[in-house]
Design a protein around this motif. Sequence first.
Motif, PDB file in Angstrom:
ATOM      1  N   TRP A  54       0.826  -1.199   0.000  1.00  0.00           N
ATOM      2  CA  TRP A  54       0.000   0.000   0.000  1.00  0.00           C
ATOM      3  C   TRP A  54       0.861   1.249   0.000  1.00  0.00           C
ATOM      4  O   TRP A  54       1.949   1.251   0.569  1.00  0.00           O
ATOM      5  CB  TRP A  54      -0.906   0.025   1.239  1.00  0.00           C
ATOM      6  N   THR A  71      -3.636   3.489  -1.852  1.00  0.00           N
ATOM      7  CA  THR A  71      -3.634   2.785  -3.127  1.00  0.00           C
ATOM      8  C   THR A  71      -2.948   1.441  -2.940  1.00  0.00           C
ATOM      9  O   THR A  71      -1.821   1.381  -2.441  1.00  0.00           O
ATOM     10  CB  THR A  71      -2.854   3.593  -4.196  1.00  0.00           C
ATOM     11  N   GLY A  88      -7.290   3.807  -3.996  1.00  0.00           N
ATOM     12  CA  GLY A  88      -8.164   2.653  -4.063  1.00  0.00           C
ATOM     13  C   GLY A  88      -9.190   2.699  -2.957  1.00  0.00           C
ATOM     14  O   GLY A  88     -10.261   2.126  -3.065  1.00  0.00           O
ATOM     15  N   CYS A  89      -8.852   3.393  -1.883  1.00  0.00           N
ATOM     16  CA  CYS A  89      -9.777   3.522  -0.766  1.00  0.00           C
ATOM     17  C   CYS A  89      -9.314   4.652   0.139  1.00  0.00           C
ATOM     18  O   CYS A  89      -8.229   5.194  -0.029  1.00  0.00           O
ATOM     19  CB  CYS A  89      -9.879   2.217   0.018  1.00  0.00           C
ATOM     20  N   THR A  90     -10.151   4.968   1.075  1.00  0.00           N
ATOM     21  CA  THR A  90      -9.787   5.943   2.093  1.00  0.00           C
ATOM     22  C   THR A  90     -10.037   5.331   3.465  1.00  0.00           C
ATOM     23  O   THR A  90     -10.859   4.425   3.615  1.00  0.00           O
ATOM     24  CB  THR A  90     -10.606   7.240   1.970  1.00  0.00           C
ATOM     25  N   GLY A 103     -13.174   3.337   4.128  1.00  0.00           N
ATOM     26  CA  GLY A 103     -14.046   3.693   3.017  1.00  0.00           C
ATOM     27  C   GLY A 103     -14.602   2.445   2.347  1.00  0.00           C
ATOM     28  O   GLY A 103     -14.094   1.342   2.559  1.00  0.00           O
ATOM     29  N   PRO A 104     -15.617   2.574   1.529  1.00  0.00           N
ATOM     30  CA  PRO A 104     -16.317   1.411   0.980  1.00  0.00           C
ATOM     31  C   PRO A 104     -15.586   0.661  -0.136  1.00  0.00           C
ATOM     32  O   PRO A 104     -16.028  -0.386  -0.546  1.00  0.00           O
ATOM     33  CB  PRO A 104     -17.616   2.013   0.442  1.00  0.00           C
ATOM     34  N   GLN A 105     -14.457   1.164  -0.617  1.00  0.00           N
ATOM     35  CA  GLN A 105     -13.826   0.536  -1.772  1.00  0.00           C
ATOM     36  C   GLN A 105     -13.137  -0.784  -1.450  1.00  0.00           C
ATOM     37  O   GLN A 105     -12.968  -1.622  -2.312  1.00  0.00           O
ATOM     38  CB  GLN A 105     -12.804   1.485  -2.409  1.00  0.00           C
ATOM     39  N   VAL A 106     -12.681  -0.976  -0.224  1.00  0.00           N
ATOM     40  CA  VAL A 106     -11.989  -2.226   0.116  1.00  0.00           C
ATOM     41  C   VAL A 106     -13.009  -3.217   0.650  1.00  0.00           C
ATOM     42  O   VAL A 106     -13.798  -2.901   1.515  1.00  0.00           O
ATOM     43  CB  VAL A 106     -10.885  -1.976   1.168  1.00  0.00           C
ATOM     44  N   ARG A 107     -12.986  -4.417   0.143  1.00  0.00           N
ATOM     45  CA  ARG A 107     -13.947  -5.439   0.590  1.00  0.00           C
ATOM     46  C   ARG A 107     -13.337  -6.396   1.565  1.00  0.00           C
ATOM     47  O   ARG A 107     -12.293  -6.761   1.602  1.00  0.00           O
ATOM     48  CB  ARG A 107     -14.475  -6.196  -0.622  1.00  0.00           C
TER      49      ARG A 107
END
Length: 107
Positions: A54, A71, A88-90, A103-107
């Motif tokens: 990251w 990222t 990629g996320c926050t 944040g919602p971008q990482v699953r």
Amino acid sequence: MESTDPGVPGALLGRLLARLAGSALTDTDDALPVPVPEPDPALADRLLAAGPHWAGTVAAVSATEVTPALTALPRRWKPSDPAPAGPGCTVTLDLAHGRWRLGPQVR
């Protein structure tokens, strides 16, 4: 950094996120110390499950929140490499409640 202890990567990532947020909060000469909690280990575990490498920068700072943009990278990043493309996320540190949220971008 290498370790055979499976807890080290998450602990190190959490510490780095806390230091990044803390540096954004004390970015003036007259800044007072601000206590910055490390993220819950589950947050770092979720990030590391999405990718082992990251890079991050501070995306936003306010009186109540600090938001690093992260990222995921396909390999280790070195200072001589080009800057990573968009986040990629926050993750956000809520100073009022002393906790981090992903944040919602990482699953």
